[in-house]
Structure formats: C-alpha cells, structure tokens
Design a protein around this motif. Structure first.
Motif, PDB file in Angstrom:
ATOM      1  N   MET A   1       0.843  -1.187   0.000  1.00 12.03           N
ATOM      2  CA  MET A   1       0.000   0.000   0.000  1.00 12.03           C
ATOM      3  C   MET A   1       0.884   1.244   0.000  1.00 12.03           C
ATOM      4  O   MET A   1       1.845   1.323   0.762  1.00 12.03           O
ATOM      5  N   ARG A   2       0.567   2.198  -0.863  1.00 14.30           N
ATOM      6  CA  ARG A   2       1.328   3.442  -0.903  1.00 14.30           C
ATOM      7  C   ARG A   2       0.402   4.600  -0.570  1.00 14.30           C
ATOM      8  O   ARG A   2      -0.658   4.761  -1.190  1.00 14.30           O
ATOM      9  N   ILE A   3       0.789   5.390   0.415  1.00 10.70           N
ATOM     10  CA  ILE A   3      -0.051   6.469   0.927  1.00 10.70           C
ATOM     11  C   ILE A   3       0.705   7.781   0.803  1.00 10.70           C
ATOM     12  O   ILE A   3       1.862   7.875   1.224  1.00 10.70           O
ATOM     13  N   VAL A   4       0.052   8.785   0.236  1.00 10.22           N
ATOM     14  CA  VAL A   4       0.615  10.129   0.206  1.00 10.22           C
ATOM     15  C   VAL A   4       0.012  10.903   1.383  1.00 10.22           C
ATOM     16  O   VAL A   4      -1.213  10.960   1.538  1.00 10.22           O
ATOM     17  N   GLU A   5       0.861  11.464   2.215  1.00 10.94           N
ATOM     18  CA  GLU A   5       0.407  12.163   3.423  1.00 10.94           C
ATOM     19  C   GLU A   5       0.711  13.654   3.304  1.00 10.94           C
ATOM     20  O   GLU A   5       1.866  14.045   3.142  1.00 10.94           O
ATOM     21  N   ILE A   6      -0.333  14.469   3.379  1.00 13.24           N
ATOM     22  CA  ILE A   6      -0.192  15.930   3.366  1.00 13.24           C
ATOM     23  C   ILE A   6      -0.743  16.416   4.696  1.00 13.24           C
ATOM     24  O   ILE A   6      -1.944  16.625   4.843  1.00 13.24           O
ATOM     25  N   SER A   7       0.113  16.571   5.679  1.00 13.36           N
ATOM     26  CA  SER A   7      -0.417  16.759   7.027  1.00 13.36           C
ATOM     27  C   SER A   7       0.572  17.500   7.907  1.00 13.36           C
ATOM     28  O   SER A   7       1.700  17.789   7.508  1.00 13.36           O
ATOM     29  N   SER A   8       0.138  17.764   9.124  1.00 12.23           N
ATOM     30  CA  SER A   8       0.992  18.400  10.118  1.00 12.23           C
ATOM     31  C   SER A   8       0.435  18.122  11.505  1.00 12.23           C
ATOM     32  O   SER A   8      -0.697  17.680  11.663  1.00 12.23           O
ATOM     33  N   TYR A   9       1.280  18.359  12.502  1.00 10.31           N
ATOM     34  CA  TYR A   9       0.941  18.199  13.917  1.00 10.31           C
ATOM     35  C   TYR A   9       0.749  16.744  14.298  1.00 10.31           C
ATOM     36  O   TYR A   9       1.614  15.933  14.003  1.00 10.31           O
TER      37      TYR A   9
ATOM     38  N   VAL B   1      -8.607  10.473   2.623  1.00  9.86           N
ATOM     39  CA  VAL B   1      -8.861  10.449   4.068  1.00  9.86           C
ATOM     40  C   VAL B   1      -8.562  11.839   4.621  1.00  9.86           C
ATOM     41  O   VAL B   1      -7.434  12.322   4.530  1.00  9.86           O
ATOM     42  N   LEU B   2      -9.585  12.465   5.182  1.00 12.85           N
ATOM     43  CA  LEU B   2      -9.485  13.877   5.571  1.00 12.85           C
ATOM     44  C   LEU B   2      -9.802  14.082   7.043  1.00 12.85           C
ATOM     45  O   LEU B   2     -10.842  13.626   7.536  1.00 12.85           O
ATOM     46  N   LEU B   3      -8.907  14.781   7.735  1.00 11.48           N
ATOM     47  CA  LEU B   3      -9.157  15.191   9.117  1.00 11.48           C
ATOM     48  C   LEU B   3      -9.610  16.634   9.132  1.00 11.48           C
ATOM     49  O   LEU B   3      -8.949  17.512   8.570  1.00 11.48           O
ATOM     50  N   ASN B   4     -10.739  16.895   9.786  1.00 11.66           N
ATOM     51  CA  ASN B   4     -11.212  18.257  10.038  1.00 11.66           C
ATOM     52  C   ASN B   4     -11.198  18.517  11.539  1.00 11.66           C
ATOM     53  O   ASN B   4     -11.226  17.588  12.349  1.00 11.66           O
ATOM     54  N   GLY B   5     -11.199  19.800  11.902  1.00 11.07           N
ATOM     55  CA  GLY B   5     -11.358  20.129  13.309  1.00 11.07           C
ATOM     56  C   GLY B   5     -12.798  19.915  13.746  1.00 11.07           C
ATOM     57  O   GLY B   5     -13.076  19.224  14.717  1.00 11.07           O
ATOM     58  N   ALA B   6     -13.730  20.499  12.987  1.00 11.56           N
ATOM     59  CA  ALA B   6     -15.155  20.365  13.258  1.00 11.56           C
ATOM     60  C   ALA B   6     -15.830  19.682  12.079  1.00 11.56           C
ATOM     61  O   ALA B   6     -15.308  19.659  10.958  1.00 11.56           O
ATOM     62  N   ARG B   7     -17.008  19.138  12.295  1.00  9.38           N
ATOM     63  CA  ARG B   7     -17.728  18.419  11.244  1.00  9.38           C
ATOM     64  C   ARG B   7     -18.021  19.298  10.044  1.00  9.38           C
ATOM     65  O   ARG B   7     -18.013  18.832   8.897  1.00  9.38           O
TER      66      ARG B   7
ATOM     67  N   VAL C   1       4.712   5.201   3.077  1.00 10.59           N
ATOM     68  CA  VAL C   1       4.071   6.484   3.359  1.00 10.59           C
ATOM     69  C   VAL C   1       4.991   7.606   2.900  1.00 10.59           C
ATOM     70  O   VAL C   1       6.137   7.712   3.351  1.00 10.59           O
ATOM     71  N   ILE C   2       4.475   8.436   2.009  1.00  6.70           N
ATOM     72  CA  ILE C   2       5.236   9.545   1.438  1.00  6.70           C
ATOM     73  C   ILE C   2       4.728  10.841   2.043  1.00  6.70           C
ATOM     74  O   ILE C   2       3.604  11.262   1.778  1.00  6.70           O
TER      75      ILE C   2
ATOM     76  N   GLY D   1      -3.097   5.629  -5.123  1.00  2.00           N
ATOM     77  CA  GLY D   1      -4.426   6.233  -5.110  1.00  2.00           C
ATOM     78  C   GLY D   1      -4.986   6.477  -3.733  1.00  2.00           C
ATOM     79  O   GLY D   1      -6.202   6.513  -3.551  1.00  2.00           O
ATOM     80  N   ILE D   2      -4.097   6.658  -2.725  1.00  3.60           N
ATOM     81  CA  ILE D   2      -4.554   6.888  -1.351  1.00  3.60           C
ATOM     82  C   ILE D   2      -3.857   8.122  -0.816  1.00  3.60           C
ATOM     83  O   ILE D   2      -2.633   8.245  -0.909  1.00  3.60           O
ATOM     84  N   VAL D   3      -4.627   9.036  -0.215  1.00  4.18           N
ATOM     85  CA  VAL D   3      -4.053  10.244   0.358  1.00  4.18           C
ATOM     86  C   VAL D   3      -4.660  10.496   1.727  1.00  4.18           C
ATOM     87  O   VAL D   3      -5.855  10.281   1.949  1.00  4.18           O
TER      88      VAL D   3
END
Length: 403
Positions: free
Chosen positions: A1-9, A114-120, A26-27, A87-89
């Motif tokens: 599985m190859r995952i592209v990660e655009i994130s912080s914290y 796959v998306l993280l939000n603070g609030a819904r 994980v990239i 095809g996974i981010v």
C-alpha cells in the motif's frame, strides 16, 4: 500500500506512521523548507524536533511548493499514480486546490481520500480547544477546584489518528472488494463527542440530576487513589474486583476493621459502588498503613497480591528506572536520527504473526524527492532540474545533511 500524506501536527501524521509501521509506503509531502511542525517541542539541544522525529518514523519525504499550481499538480500526479497500491491520500487540509477529493476522483475514480477536520462543518479546532468545549478539563484536578485543568496528553489527536488509520484500512478493503474509492472524513470534535458518549459521560450529563464533580486522583465509580508512603513517595493503587479489594485490605491488616465498618454502616464493601461511595473513609484507613511503611515495604507487600498499583514517576525517572527494560522490550529499538543522535524508540505496539516492526528514522526535509519523482512519475534529472530552478521542488540530494 502506498499512501501520500499531506499533514501536520499530531493526528494525521500519527495515522501515517501507524500504517508505515505495518508496512505501508508512506510519502510525507512538505512545503519547500519543511513543514511548520518540524520545529515543534520537545527539541534536542541543537533545536531538532524530537516530536517531529518521533511521529514521522519510517516515512519518505518529498519537498514541494504546495502554494503553486504546478506543485499541487505534481503531488496530484503522485497520488493518482502507483497502480493498485496507490491512489490513497491522508490530509488535514481540504482546501488545497487540485488536491481535494472531487478533483482527485476525476483523475482516478477509485481514489481514497482520508481527511481530518477540526469540526464536522470543516471549521478549525485543535485538541486543546476540543478539550475545552467538551467538558473534560472541568473534571480534571483536585476536588473543590473552580478552574479548568487541561490534560497535557493530546487525547483527541491520538484517538483521531487511529480512527483515520482504521477508516483508511476499511476504505481500502472496500476498494479491494468492489473497485470503488471513497472519501473518509474524521472530525476531531466528533472523536471527542463519540468517546464521551461511548463512555457514558453524555448519557450521565443528560439523565443525572446531579452533575459529575471533580474527583482528584480517585477512580470514578470504583476504589482507586494515590497514597503517600513514609518516605514521601507516592503510589497509585486500584482495587477493581472483589479479590483486589480483599487482598488490599488484608495486606494492610484491616480486614476486621473494614468488616466492622461495613456492619456499622450496613453496607457491603464487596460491592464496587459501595467502595466508591465510602472512598474517603476507606481511603483514610488505608492511608494510615501506607504512611507507616516505606515505598520499598509497600511495594514488597503489594507484589504478593493481585492488587493493581504503580509508583508515580516523572518521564525522566521512568527512562532511568526502565533503561534495561527499554533495551529488552521488543517494542523498542535503537534509532540513529539525523540531527538528534541515537536513542531508544518504539515500533508498532501491534504484534503481527509474532513479530513487531523495527522503528526507522524520520526523513530529512525533501530526502526522497528526487528518487520518488524519478521512480513513481518517471521524471528525468533534467525534469527535476527545471522543477528545482522554478522553485516547485526543494533540496537537491547532494545538499542533504550528513546523518
């Protein structure tokens, strides 16, 4: 599985590291110069972030100008490439033009976003604002205290990171069976809300006539609290079961005293709820025993029982006291982290087929940019030179610091 990660914290990097430790490639995509969280405390003496190095172990890193359309297109190319393994981010920013779910789905119909939000609703929130909003800081701290006490552990970030990983694996399983991609969304506030609901806190707040109050170091609904020994050391002691309770009372020589107290009060202390209701009386009796014994004596007596207990330690005390155990625990391995040095770090706590993953160092800024873009997108050295000259990508391979 190859995952592209655009994130912080914390949350989304934890998701990526969790999956990297299970074997995913994980990239981590960072802006030119490195992500904003690369300097976050705690830091080594030279300023290198121990936080960042610890939370991004085992990933590969590319350095791309995400503020430019060309840079975002390049990252999009990386996301949609890779065949069945790609095809996974994972991202905690849904506002990057060209990298949102709708745009990526047009380029690859089975993309998993796959998306993280603070609030819904997509609004911003961080762990400590979510703590404040959900009421937990009003239950933390000594009895009778009026103000709020935050938990230094970013609980909701950690839980959200693991929810992100579970959601990603579920989506990938669905794609494997059906060929369909999808977006997975997790809101930090929802993680806290779900946890409060799953533990009964919300139901209690809605249905109870009296709100829960601070309990200091007492374990809510059971018997557990801290005790101070004759030499000023502190222990946390918990008696969850009848057997725990009987052995705790017996080791303190209080069996007859507690039985007489139960008879006088007409209660049964083998009922967990009664032990909690009368925790101050029972705690006072037991406190006398601990106060007349040294830490070594108390520990020796408790080791002969099934009672749950531990001595309070600082992180420094724990690292010093458990140095041998850290070396002998298969979870831990020595990692040589560039800019930091060598220290003991954990792999995944999951034991898979009798094996645990070995932690790998976190990547340097842009460490794998050239190699990844050549291997995954087929770019030539001339292509890379043009991108670098225009500021779309960052550091050259020969500019990386020596490990």
């Amino acid at each position: 599985m190859r995952i592209v990660e655009i994130s912080s914290y914390v949350a989304s990097p934890l998701c990526g590291m969790t999956l990297a430790q299970l074997g995913a490639d994980v990239i981590r995509v960072e802006p030119v110069g490195g992500a904003v969280d690369r300097s976050r405390w705690p830091v080594a003496d030279n300023g290198t972030s121990l936080y960042w190095s610890s939370l991004n172990k085992g990933k590969r890193a590319v350095e791309v100008d995400l503020s430019s359309e060309h840079g975002r297109r390049l990252v999009g190319d990386l996301i949609v490439s890779g065949g069945s393994r790609g095809g996974i981010v994972v991202s905690n920013s849904g506002r990057l033009a060209g990298l949102n779910y709708e745009t990526l789905r047009e380029r690859r119909s089975d993309v998993i976003h796959v998306l993280l939000n603070g609030a819904r609703d997509g609004g911003t929130a961080v762990d400590y604002t979510v703590q404040a909003a959900t009421g937990f800081p009003m239950l933390t701290g000594p009895e009778g205290m009026a103000g709020a006490v935050n938990n230094p552990l970013p609980t909701w970030d950690v839980a959200a990171g693991l929810y992100l990983a579970v959601g990603l694996l579920a989506a990938e399983r669905h794609r494997l069976l059906t060929g369909e991609g999808q977006q997975v969304r997790v809101a930090l506030e929802d993680v806290a809300l779900a946890t409060a609901g799953n533990l009964g806190y919300l139901a209690e707040a809605q249905l109870s006539s009296s709100p829960r109050e601070r309990g200091g170091n007492d374990v809510f609904g059971s018997f557990g609290r801290d005790f101070t020994t004759a030499d000023g050391q502190r222990l946390m002691v918990v008696a969850l079961t009848v057997r725990h309770w009987r052995e705790l009372v017996e080791v303190a020589g209080l069996t007859e005293v507690v039985a007489a107290l139960a008879s006088a009060l007409r209660v049964d202390f083998e009922e967990e709820s009664e032990r909690y209701r009368h925790r101050r009386l029972l705690g006072g009796l037991l406190a006398g025993w601990f106060e007349s014994h040294s830490l070594a004596q108390a520990e020796a007596a408790l080791r002969a029982t099934r009672v749950l207990w531990a001595r309070y330690r600082s992180f420094s005390d724990f690292a010093a006291d458990r140095a041998r155990l850290l070396r002998e625990n298969p979870l831990m391995s020595e990692v040589r982290q560039p800019g930091v040095g060598t220290y003991w770090a954990p792999g995944s706590p999951l034991v898979m087929g009798g094996r645990q993953s070995v932690p790998e160092p976190a990547p340097l800024v842009g460490q794998h940019t050239d190699a990844l873009l050549r291997a995954e997108l087929g770019l030539s050295q001339d292509d890379l030179a043009v991108l670098r000259k225009s500021g779309v990508i960052g550091t050259r391979e020969d500019e990386w610091p020596v490990a």
